[in-house]
Design a protein around this motif. Structure first.
Motif, PDB file in Angstrom:
ATOM      1  N   THR A  55       0.807  -1.214   0.000  1.00 31.88           N
ATOM      2  CA  THR A  55       0.000   0.000   0.000  1.00 31.88           C
ATOM      3  C   THR A  55       0.841   1.265   0.000  1.00 31.88           C
ATOM      4  N   SER A  56       1.978   1.246   0.690  1.00 32.76           N
ATOM      5  CA  SER A  56       2.815   2.452   0.672  1.00 32.76           C
ATOM      6  C   SER A  56       4.266   2.099   0.956  1.00 32.76           C
ATOM      7  N   LYS A  57       5.139   2.713   0.197  1.00 32.82           N
ATOM      8  CA  LYS A  57       6.583   2.579   0.386  1.00 32.82           C
ATOM      9  C   LYS A  57       7.216   3.866  -0.121  1.00 32.82           C
ATOM     10  N   SER A  58       8.415   4.143   0.372  1.00 34.50           N
ATOM     11  CA  SER A  58       9.138   5.312  -0.122  1.00 34.50           C
ATOM     12  C   SER A  58       9.703   4.998  -1.505  1.00 34.50           C
ATOM     13  N   GLU A  59      10.133   6.040  -2.195  1.00 36.13           N
ATOM     14  CA  GLU A  59      10.727   5.833  -3.522  1.00 36.13           C
ATOM     15  C   GLU A  59      11.929   4.906  -3.434  1.00 36.13           C
ATOM     16  N   LEU A  60      12.768   5.109  -2.428  1.00 43.32           N
ATOM     17  CA  LEU A  60      13.960   4.284  -2.280  1.00 43.32           C
ATOM     18  C   LEU A  60      13.586   2.824  -2.019  1.00 43.32           C
ATOM     19  N   PRO A  70      15.267  16.086 -11.060  1.00 45.50           N
ATOM     20  CA  PRO A  70      14.967  16.846 -12.277  1.00 45.50           C
ATOM     21  C   PRO A  70      14.041  18.050 -12.022  1.00 45.50           C
ATOM     22  N   ASN A  71      13.133  17.923 -11.065  1.00 54.99           N
ATOM     23  CA  ASN A  71      12.252  19.038 -10.741  1.00 54.99           C
ATOM     24  C   ASN A  71      13.020  20.190 -10.102  1.00 54.99           C
ATOM     25  N   ILE A  72      13.946  19.856  -9.236  1.00 56.88           N
ATOM     26  CA  ILE A  72      14.718  20.900  -8.557  1.00 56.88           C
ATOM     27  C   ILE A  72      15.652  21.597  -9.540  1.00 56.88           C
ATOM     28  N   ILE A  73      16.383  20.834 -10.343  1.00 60.66           N
ATOM     29  CA  ILE A  73      17.351  21.475 -11.228  1.00 60.66           C
ATOM     30  C   ILE A  73      16.678  22.175 -12.404  1.00 60.66           C
ATOM     31  N   GLY A  74      15.392  21.920 -12.612  1.00 60.73           N
ATOM     32  CA  GLY A  74      14.656  22.615 -13.657  1.00 60.73           C
ATOM     33  C   GLY A  74      14.088  23.950 -13.215  1.00 60.73           C
ATOM     34  N   ARG A  75      14.272  24.283 -11.945  1.00 59.61           N
ATOM     35  CA  ARG A  75      13.744  25.560 -11.440  1.00 59.61           C
ATOM     36  C   ARG A  75      14.526  26.732 -12.037  1.00 59.61           C
ATOM     37  N   SER A  76      13.835  27.830 -12.247  1.00 56.77           N
ATOM     38  CA  SER A  76      14.422  28.968 -12.944  1.00 56.77           C
ATOM     39  C   SER A  76      15.636  29.563 -12.236  1.00 56.77           C
ATOM     40  N   GLU A  77      15.701  29.495 -10.914  1.00 58.42           N
ATOM     41  CA  GLU A  77      16.843  30.108 -10.228  1.00 58.42           C
ATOM     42  C   GLU A  77      18.152  29.349 -10.482  1.00 58.42           C
ATOM     43  N   PHE A  78      18.042  28.131 -11.027  1.00 62.11           N
ATOM     44  CA  PHE A  78      19.236  27.366 -11.343  1.00 62.11           C
ATOM     45  C   PHE A  78      19.579  27.434 -12.831  1.00 62.11           C
ATOM     46  N   HIS A 104      23.429   4.507 -11.580  1.00 58.23           N
ATOM     47  CA  HIS A 104      23.517   5.312 -10.373  1.00 58.23           C
ATOM     48  C   HIS A 104      22.102   5.715  -9.954  1.00 58.23           C
ATOM     49  N   TYR A 105      21.977   6.090  -8.703  1.00 59.27           N
ATOM     50  CA  TYR A 105      20.674   6.459  -8.155  1.00 59.27           C
ATOM     51  C   TYR A 105      20.491   7.966  -8.198  1.00 59.27           C
ATOM     52  N   THR A 106      19.400   8.405  -8.800  1.00 62.11           N
ATOM     53  CA  THR A 106      19.021   9.809  -8.794  1.00 62.11           C
ATOM     54  C   THR A 106      17.568   9.890  -8.330  1.00 62.11           C
ATOM     55  N   PRO A 107      17.292  10.485  -7.184  1.00 62.04           N
ATOM     56  CA  PRO A 107      15.903  10.594  -6.726  1.00 62.04           C
ATOM     57  C   PRO A 107      15.039  11.327  -7.754  1.00 62.04           C
ATOM     58  N   ALA A 108      13.798  10.968  -7.834  1.00 59.92           N
ATOM     59  CA  ALA A 108      12.881  11.520  -8.831  1.00 59.92           C
ATOM     60  C   ALA A 108      12.710  13.031  -8.686  1.00 59.92           C
TER      61      ALA A 108
END
Length: 113
Positions: free
Chosen positions: A45-50, A84-92, A77-81
């Motif tokens: 029913t529920s688990k973390s992404e990892l 991509p959302n964080i590095i796509g932010r305009s301040e970066f 290699h492991y990249t949390p989902a």
């Protein structure tokens, strides 16, 4: 019937008509019965992404591992989902193209963060 499908029966019927079949069983008619999974999936029913990734890693241990020769940073290699959302932010990001020196400011900022 299919508890993980987000579609109503009406949605499914419309899609089946669109592809020209009467039922989901007809849709998979060309797949041999011997390779069809008939049981119930043991989906928690529920688990973390990892935890989910670890579950699939255990399943993948049955596969034959191959060597990747793609290069250019393409390796396992492991990249949390969320990355991509964080590095796509305009301040970066910067409006400059990568060959211009000013890109370094954005690069330094996201490396720092």
């Amino acid at each position: 019937m299919y508890k993980y499908f987000p579609h109503t029966q009406e949605d499914i019927d419309v899609m089946l008509r669109k592809v020209g079949v009467d039922s989901l069983d007809d849709l998979y008619a060309e797949v041999p019965e011997s390779v069809r999974f008939k049981g119930e999936y043991d989906i928690p029913t529920s688990k973390s992404e990892l935890e989910i990734r670890q579950t699939f890693d255990r399943l993948c241990n049955n596969n034959r591992l191959m060597t990747v020769f793609a290069g250019a940073g393409v390796y396992d290699h492991y990249t949390p989902a969320v990355v991509p959302n964080i590095i796509g932010r305009s301040e970066f990001l910067t409006s400059y193209t990568p060959y211009q020196a000013e890109i370094s400011q954005g690069t330094l900022h996201y490396i720092f963060e």
